[in-house]
Scaffold this active site. Structure first.
Site, mmCIF file in Angstrom:
data_model
loop_
_atom_site.group_PDB
_atom_site.id
_atom_site.type_symbol
_atom_site.label_atom_id
_atom_site.label_comp_id
_atom_site.label_asym_id
_atom_site.label_seq_id
_atom_site.Cartn_x
_atom_site.Cartn_y
_atom_site.Cartn_z
ATOM 1 N N CYS A 170 -14.708 2.020 -27.630
ATOM 2 C CA CYS A 170 -16.026 2.670 -27.741
ATOM 3 C C CYS A 170 -16.658 2.909 -26.366
ATOM 4 O O CYS A 170 -17.720 2.388 -26.063
ATOM 5 C CB CYS A 170 -16.939 1.825 -28.608
ATOM 6 S SG CYS A 170 -17.058 0.149 -28.008
ATOM 7 N N GLY A 199 0.784 -1.241 0.000
ATOM 8 C CA GLY A 199 0.000 0.000 0.000
ATOM 9 C C GLY A 199 0.808 1.279 0.000
ATOM 10 O O GLY A 199 0.246 2.380 -0.004
ATOM 11 N N GLU A 257 4.656 -6.288 1.859
ATOM 12 C CA GLU A 257 4.209 -6.744 0.529
ATOM 13 C C GLU A 257 4.028 -5.571 -0.423
ATOM 14 O O GLU A 257 2.930 -5.329 -0.926
ATOM 15 C CB GLU A 257 2.846 -7.448 0.654
ATOM 16 C CG GLU A 257 2.802 -8.613 1.586
ATOM 17 C CD GLU A 257 1.365 -9.086 1.824
ATOM 18 O OE1 GLU A 257 0.414 -8.461 1.331
ATOM 19 O OE2 GLU A 257 1.220 -10.076 2.532
HETATM 20 N N1 LLP Z 1 -0.921 -7.202 -0.423
HETATM 21 C C1 LLP Z 1 -2.234 -7.421 -0.625
HETATM 22 C C2 LLP Z 1 -2.906 -8.444 0.169
HETATM 23 C C3 LLP Z 1 -2.934 -6.689 -1.597
HETATM 24 O O1 LLP Z 1 -4.225 -6.924 -1.799
HETATM 25 C C4 LLP Z 1 -2.244 -5.712 -2.363
HETATM 26 C C5 LLP Z 1 -2.941 -4.919 -3.380
HETATM 27 C C6 LLP Z 1 -0.866 -5.521 -2.112
HETATM 28 C C7 LLP Z 1 -0.240 -6.277 -1.132
HETATM 29 C C8 LLP Z 1 -0.034 -4.510 -2.879
HETATM 30 O O2 LLP Z 1 -0.514 -3.225 -2.720
HETATM 31 P P1 LLP Z 1 0.340 -1.991 -3.298
HETATM 32 O O3 LLP Z 1 1.652 -1.974 -2.555
HETATM 33 O O4 LLP Z 1 0.526 -2.240 -4.734
HETATM 34 O O5 LLP Z 1 -0.505 -0.824 -3.021
HETATM 35 N N2 LLP Z 1 -5.652 -1.817 -9.090
HETATM 36 C C9 LLP Z 1 -5.492 -0.790 -8.075
HETATM 37 C C10 LLP Z 1 -4.725 -1.293 -6.871
HETATM 38 C C11 LLP Z 1 -5.320 -2.546 -6.245
HETATM 39 C C12 LLP Z 1 -4.489 -3.069 -5.100
HETATM 40 C C13 LLP Z 1 -4.946 -4.431 -4.695
HETATM 41 N N3 LLP Z 1 -4.190 -5.048 -3.636
HETATM 42 C C14 LLP Z 1 -4.826 0.436 -8.698
HETATM 43 O O6 LLP Z 1 -4.555 0.438 -9.894
HETATM 44 O O7 LLP Z 1 -4.613 1.438 -8.018
#
Ligand code: LLP
Length: 417
Positions: free
Chosen positions: A346, A242, A277
């Protein structure tokens, strides 16, 4: 304008590391994802440096970008992986990640995915409900294995971000309620095929304020202590991903060090092994989506459109989350124009930028949609009969094709009359 060590102008020309993007567009065609290997490596090192005082293990969340060569780049640096399905597990293994460095998450794992991960020998499966724990117990029993599990907790912390990517709130489907934990631990005592190895959370994505992590970590640590008093020796605390990146230079992301300053002392005191993560943080700004301007047009109210050959099928983030991506000319002209940069799909939501001041490039020239390393290629689709783009990785002055463009034949290969 987003200018970095990895994508920068040399004179009028935009380069990825030491390679001209214009050349890549001619050589590989467009749309094309172009990734700077150095950016991936540097982001990983920056993350590791920020948390170096804390014993931890970083698992790249492959859902952000699961191209095999991207996963492999991190694996070669010693990084583990967080996967969310049997398909992502397969990708991680094919990329060369050792199973002991893979953690398997997901709110709805099927029994065959559970079996696949247990047979592969992953480090842990993260469970999100009592029913899922019972399922993992059953599958492990059938395979004659003891399943290492972590419990994903929903800490009920609502992080400020786009509502579609907040996950630590009780309104959402994710995780086990804090209040439910004692009952879950009691149940675990009756499930001999499970070994509790961790507690886990993930409160959302693109979170700018470290205080949300602090609030959720306080809760996770309390539950860690509760588990200890109930006789469970928990090895890992997984804080999730996150961590934010800058998409819009006007809204710079909080540096990763601010998160580390807050979190490392709290976690260090607990004397537990920490897992992170990160997905987006490691990859978002490592890639661009290269696209060619097909047509320019101006309508009767004086609106200017640049119709390009990439669309929401290659980057759905503006349509889905109203997210901002910089759009830069691959060859600068100097003068600018206010225009909408739109794709060929489209749907009215098929745009990269609206009413944006951009370089007045000509038809046939290239634009780079910036920050397309995370949640771009992985969320691409064949909608409108589109072929998924090719992908190239740059390393210094060298460019390597790491994914071929899809073909028309591949569009129909699984279909039967
Ligand atoms: N761990 C878990 C359990 C997750 O569900 C996610 C992301 C991450 C780690 C990694 O999160 P990050 O570090 O990338 O924020 N499609 C959306 C983002 C969806 C994130 C889903 N889970 C976007 O384009 O902003």
């Amino acid at each position: 304008m987003l200018d970095s060590n990895y994508f920068h102008y040399s004179g009028k020309k935009l380069n990825c590391e030491n390679v001209s993007l214009e050349e890549l567009g001619s050589r590989f065609g467009t749309p094309l994802y172009v990734t700077s290997t150095k950016s991936l490596v540097d982001s990983y090192h920056a993350f590791e440096r920020a948390f170096e005082q804390l014993p931890h293990f970083t698992c790249y969340s492959v859902k952000a970008n699961f191209t095999l060569s991207v996963i492999r780049t991190f694996a070669e640096l010693g990084c583990g992986c967080d996967v969310n399905s049997g398909g992502e597990l397969y990708r991680a293994l094919r990329a060369g990640v050792v199973p002991e460095k893979i953690i398997f998450a997901g709110v709805g794992k099927k029994s065959e995915e559970i079996a696949y991960s247990l047979e592969s020998g992953v480090l842990m499966l993260k469970a999100e409900s009592i029913s899922e724990l019972q399922m993992i117990h059953r599958v492990a029993g059938e395979l004659g294995k003891i399943a290492p599990v972590a419990l994903r907790i929903n800490p009920n912390v609502t992080a400020e971000t786009h509502p579609y990517i907040t996950t630590g709130d009780s309104k959402e489907k994710f995780g086990i309620d804090e209040a439910e934990l004692p009952a879950v631990l009691t149940l675990l005592g009756q499930l001999p095929n499970l070994r509790l190895v961790g507690l886990d959370m993930h409160i959302g994505s693109q979170i700018f304020d470290p205080e949300y992590y602090v609030a959720a970590t306080v809760k996770l640590l309390a539950l860690f202590n509760l588990s200890k008093t109930m006789g469970f020796a928990i090895e890992f605390l997984d804080i999730g991903g996150g961590f934010p990146v800058t998409y819009d230079p006007a809204k710079p992301a909080t540096p990763i060090e601010r998160f580390a300053e807050k979190l490392a002392p709290m976690l260090l005191a607990a004397g537990v092994k920490v897992i992170f993560e990160p997905g987006r943080y490691l990859v978002a700004n490592a890639s661009v989506l290269l696209t060619r301007v097909l047509y320019k047009k101006r309508n009767h109210v004086g609106k200017e459109f640049f119709v390009v050959d990439a669309g929401m099928t290659e980057l759905i983030r503006p349509a889905l989350y109203q997210s901002h991506h910089e759009v830069q000319a691959v060859t600068r002209h100097g003068e600018t124009v206010v225009a909408d940069v739109v794709g060929p799909i489209c749907e009215s939501s098929d745009f990269f930028a609206r009413q944006r001041e951009i370089d007045a490039v000509d038809e046939g020239e290239l634009l780079a949609v910036m920050s397309c390393g995370a949640y771009a290629s992985v969320m691409s689709s064949n909608y409108n009969g589109r072929l998924r783009p090719a992908e190239v990785m740059v390393h210094g002055a060298e460019a390597t094709l790491v994914r071929r463009r899809e073909t028309l034949e591949q569009l129909v290969q699984n279909e039967l009359f």
